[in-house]
Write a protein that holds these residues in place. Structure first.
Motif, PDB file in Angstrom:
ATOM      1  N   LEU A  42       9.751 -10.486  -8.782  1.00 27.11           N
ATOM      2  CA  LEU A  42       8.493  -9.009  -8.283  1.00 27.11           C
ATOM      3  C   LEU A  42       9.020  -8.160  -7.831  1.00 27.11           C
ATOM      4  CD1 LEU A  42       4.875 -10.033  -7.884  1.00 27.11           C
ATOM      5  CD2 LEU A  42       5.960  -8.709  -6.453  1.00 27.11           C
ATOM      6  N   GLU A  43       8.417  -6.603  -7.922  1.00 23.84           N
ATOM      7  CA  GLU A  43       8.871  -5.804  -7.383  1.00 23.84           C
ATOM      8  C   GLU A  43       7.654  -4.842  -7.368  1.00 23.84           C
ATOM      9  OE1 GLU A  43      12.437  -3.412  -8.800  1.00 23.84           O
ATOM     10  OE2 GLU A  43      13.657  -5.614  -7.650  1.00 23.84           O
ATOM     11  N   ILE A  44       7.489  -4.740  -5.806  1.00 22.42           N
ATOM     12  CA  ILE A  44       6.337  -3.490  -6.469  1.00 22.42           C
ATOM     13  C   ILE A  44       7.104  -2.189  -6.696  1.00 22.42           C
ATOM     14  CG2 ILE A  44       4.747  -2.665  -4.792  1.00 22.42           C
ATOM     15  CD1 ILE A  44       4.973  -4.794  -2.494  1.00 22.42           C
ATOM     16  N   ARG A  45       5.942  -1.429  -7.373  1.00 24.80           N
ATOM     17  CA  ARG A  45       6.668  -0.377  -7.876  1.00 24.80           C
ATOM     18  C   ARG A  45       6.292   0.451  -7.128  1.00 24.80           C
ATOM     19  NH1 ARG A  45       6.275  -0.414 -12.672  1.00 24.80           N
ATOM     20  NH2 ARG A  45       5.000  -1.625 -14.767  1.00 24.80           N
ATOM     21  N   PRO A  46       7.468   1.302  -6.617  1.00 26.72           N
ATOM     22  CA  PRO A  46       7.059   1.636  -5.471  1.00 26.72           C
ATOM     23  C   PRO A  46       5.988   3.602  -5.250  1.00 26.72           C
ATOM     24  CG  PRO A  46       8.841   2.613  -7.054  1.00 26.72           C
ATOM     25  CD  PRO A  46       8.603   2.111  -7.341  1.00 26.72           C
ATOM     26  N   GLY A  47       5.627   3.669  -6.248  1.00 23.25           N
ATOM     27  CA  GLY A  47       3.680   5.031  -6.240  1.00 23.25           C
ATOM     28  C   GLY A  47       3.012   3.482  -5.621  1.00 23.25           C
TER      29      GLY A  47
ATOM     30  N   ALA B 165      -0.283  -0.874  -1.580  1.00 28.88           N
ATOM     31  CA  ALA B 165      -0.360  -2.285  -1.192  1.00 28.88           C
ATOM     32  C   ALA B 165      -0.277  -2.842   0.683  1.00 28.88           C
ATOM     33  CB  ALA B 165       1.654  -3.025  -1.827  1.00 28.88           C
ATOM     34  N   ASN B 166       0.621  -1.671   0.830  1.00 29.60           N
ATOM     35  CA  ASN B 166       0.594  -2.197   2.769  1.00 29.60           C
ATOM     36  C   ASN B 166      -0.440  -1.768   2.944  1.00 29.60           C
ATOM     37  OD1 ASN B 166       3.345  -2.622   3.131  1.00 29.60           O
ATOM     38  ND2 ASN B 166       4.261  -1.044   2.689  1.00 29.60           N
ATOM     39  N   ALA B 167      -1.170  -1.048   2.823  1.00 33.32           N
ATOM     40  CA  ALA B 167      -2.761  -0.874   3.244  1.00 33.32           C
ATOM     41  C   ALA B 167      -3.607  -1.810   3.396  1.00 33.32           C
ATOM     42  CB  ALA B 167      -3.200   0.512   2.533  1.00 33.32           C
ATOM     43  N   VAL B 168      -3.366  -2.413   1.692  1.00 33.03           N
ATOM     44  CA  VAL B 168      -4.386  -3.500   1.728  1.00 33.03           C
ATOM     45  C   VAL B 168      -3.932  -5.153   2.323  1.00 33.03           C
ATOM     46  CG1 VAL B 168      -5.591  -5.217   0.164  1.00 33.03           C
ATOM     47  CG2 VAL B 168      -5.157  -3.094  -0.608  1.00 33.03           C
TER      48      VAL B 168
ATOM     49  N   ALA C 148      -6.028  -7.177   4.958  1.00 33.37           N
ATOM     50  CA  ALA C 148      -5.927  -8.859   4.906  1.00 33.37           C
ATOM     51  C   ALA C 148      -5.678  -9.429   6.353  1.00 33.37           C
ATOM     52  CB  ALA C 148      -5.130  -9.428   3.981  1.00 33.37           C
ATOM     53  N   ILE C 149      -4.339  -8.663   6.625  1.00 30.73           N
ATOM     54  CA  ILE C 149      -4.379  -9.289   8.041  1.00 30.73           C
ATOM     55  C   ILE C 149      -4.916  -8.810   9.305  1.00 30.73           C
ATOM     56  CG2 ILE C 149      -2.152  -8.991   9.992  1.00 30.73           C
ATOM     57  CD1 ILE C 149      -0.141  -8.455   7.495  1.00 30.73           C
TER      58      ILE C 149
ATOM     59  N   ALA D  21       3.496  -8.067   0.047  1.00 28.01           N
ATOM     60  CA  ALA D  21       3.495  -6.851   1.383  1.00 28.01           C
ATOM     61  C   ALA D  21       3.276  -7.593   2.392  1.00 28.01           C
ATOM     62  CB  ALA D  21       2.199  -6.309   0.393  1.00 28.01           C
ATOM     63  N   MET D  22       2.427  -8.951   2.554  1.00 25.19           N
ATOM     64  CA  MET D  22       1.723  -9.155   3.535  1.00 25.19           C
ATOM     65  C   MET D  22       3.482  -9.847   4.213  1.00 25.19           C
ATOM     66  SD  MET D  22      -1.749 -10.644   1.796  1.00 25.19           S
ATOM     67  CE  MET D  22      -2.288 -12.192   3.929  1.00 25.19           C
ATOM     68  N   LEU D  23       3.781 -10.282   2.813  1.00 25.38           N
ATOM     69  CA  LEU D  23       5.071 -10.796   3.491  1.00 25.38           C
ATOM     70  C   LEU D  23       5.817 -10.665   4.635  1.00 25.38           C
ATOM     71  CD1 LEU D  23       5.748 -13.612   0.946  1.00 25.38           C
ATOM     72  CD2 LEU D  23       4.709 -14.629   2.908  1.00 25.38           C
ATOM     73  N   ALA D  24       5.705  -8.886   4.197  1.00 31.75           N
ATOM     74  CA  ALA D  24       6.606  -8.411   5.227  1.00 31.75           C
ATOM     75  C   ALA D  24       6.493  -7.911   6.761  1.00 31.75           C
ATOM     76  CB  ALA D  24       7.023  -7.095   4.240  1.00 31.75           C
TER      77      ALA D  24
END
Length: 464
Positions: free
Chosen positions: A19-24, A29-32, A36-37, A182-185
């Motif tokens: 799995l890779e998050i699309r650059p765009g 994803a980071n905002a969501v 969550a955090i 994204a949460m893991l990062a």
């Protein structure tokens, strides 16, 4: 064919590894993930009460209601009203945590031990249904916004409404696996090594799958439209079919496979179809007679059945009033539609469901063996519990009803805190103990009636 975790485990692990998050979509994803955090403290309350990892609760919350803490985690409806979509009839709830505990209990997640990445993805997809597998498309519920869903690397497609799949549509919402990535990062405390402690341990939803398959097969034989995939997953389509069956057969409409619904579906597929109300007329008549005998009056006679007016509590030594309060507590709803008269107390409909469940358990070639109540479970158990079944059943029902009506809260104290602790410590207590207790109660009552009918027991004496 049943959908099993074992058959999909390798696929989930391969997908997660690639799995890779699309650059765009990375900024989205980071905002969501940060949202969550930000709710971590609340999700950790849920984890302490249920054992469900906080990050899994956050992912469910994102897809169901976009992190709105004023909603029920099971379907995104308001916390402050009884839910009207499956699961129906839940709430209202005082807090988001209370509703989340209820939702995870329904999903059989409480008591689960395997929270590896493959198992989490399996459970997340089960929330939304496994229909995408049949279309050869990775579910956007998991992989939306990644290289695993949509062009150029992967196939598009989306169920744009119930049972309608558009092979060219691309779901714009981010998938739960993408958010977790994204949460893991952003939060190094999240771990994905929650494999079961004991090899071969059966998880709660796997244990329930065989019953779900049988019910899906039965509903298909009864004409479920659209036909259900017999996959052992109680997903949206199965719950909708269960809801329709409950509406058509006078059961409480929840969309859930509770004990009474399983019994009714089983009876409906047997020769003769669904048991009609007249089938139990003699038993219910005996119970009515019993009610009249057991109701004490100052003059030594009998008094009419309960009325619905006034706030007078029933006498604590009145067994029929105890039954009425018991069924009211268990169902926590208004009585079934229909007039309430002195000779037709509200609990009769609920009692019929209990007797229906019992008669299904005591089934013999499609015919209930109500004429052999006391010997149904063997001489040893029958003699051991002789004279005690009804009392034990009522006591057990009341206790489990109380426990199942309490949602654990970390701020609760006194009795509420104690009961909440018990509920959390013994997952599924009400789900399993309640049907047993109610069946024991009905067994004892019917056994006593059988003895009276056979003349092997003295008639009850009028209390003066």
């Amino acid at each position: 064919m049943a959908v099993s975790f074992d058959s999909l485990k390798n696929e989930y692990e391969r997908n997660w590894a690639s799995l890779e998050i699309r650059p765009g979509r990375l900024a989205d994803a980071n905002a969501v993930a940060r949202k969550a955090i930000n709710g971590k403290a609340t999700y950790q309350q849920i984890e302490r009460l249920t054992g469900v990892p906080w990050h899994f609760a956050a992912l469910c919350h994102y897809r169901e209601s976009n992190f709105d803490f004023d909603t029920y985690l099971g379907n995104g409806e308001s916390l402050h009203r009884v839910t009207t979509i499956v699961p129906k009839g839940r709430g209202p709830f005082a807090t988001f945590v209370d509703g989340a505990v209820d939702a995870f209990r329904i999903e059989n997640f409480i008591g689960a031990q395997d929270w590896s990445i493959a198992r989490m993805l399996f459970r997340l997809e089960a929330f939304n249904g496994f229909g995408y597998h049949a279309k050869g498309v990775n579910s956007p519920y998991l992989y939306g916004g990644s290289n695993l869903y949509g062009p150029p690397e992967a196939r598009p497609g989306k169920f744009v409404r119930d049972h309608v799949f558009d092979p060219n549509h691309v779901d714009s919402q981010l998938g739960t696996a993408v958010i977790l990535h994204a949460m893991l990062a952003l939060d190094s405390s999240i771990t994905l090594d929650g494999s079961p402690q004991f090899a071969g341990r059966i998880e709660p939803e796997d244990d329930a799958a065989s019953t779900v398959v049988l019910m899906q097969q039965a509903l298909n034989r009864l004409g479920a439209n659209p036909p259900l995939a017999e996959d052992g997953i109680s997903g949206p389509k199965t719950r909708a079919a269960v809801s329709r069956f409950q509406q058509q057969n006078g059961l409480r409409d929840t969309g859930l496979l509770d004990a009474a619904t399983v019994a009714a579906i089983t009876r409906a597929t047997q020769p003769g179809g669904v048991m009609q109300s007249g089938d139990l007329s003699q038993v219910l008549k005996r119970l009515e007679d019993l009610a009249q005998v057991l109701r004490p009056t100052a003059g030594g006679g009998t008094i009419p059945g309960p009325t619905t007016s006034g706030n007078t509590l029933p006498a604590s030594n009145d067994p029929i009033s105890l039954f009425e309060r018991l069924f009211s507590l268990v169902n926590k709803t208004t009585p079934m539609p229909g007039p309430v008269t002195p000779t037709n107390p509200a609990p009769v409909d609920q009692l019929k469901q209990v007797v229906d469940l019992l008669s299904t358990l005591l089934n013999n070639n499609g015919k209930p063996v109500l004429g052999q109540v006391n010997g149904a479970l063997g001489e040893t158990i029958g003699k051991l519990l002789d004279g005690k079944k009804t009392a034990l059943g009522i006591g057990g029902s009341l206790i489990t009803a109380l426990l199942s009506s309490v949602t654990a809260s970390p701020n609760a104290s006194g009795i509420a805190g104690l009961l909440g602790t018990i509920v959390s410590a013994v997952p599924g207590l009400g789900q399993f103990a309640m049907p047993i207790s109610l069946a024991l109660t009905a067994w004892g009552v019917l056994g006593k009636l059988e003895k009276w009918a056979q003349g092997t027991a003295p008639p009850p004496k009028v209390t003066t």
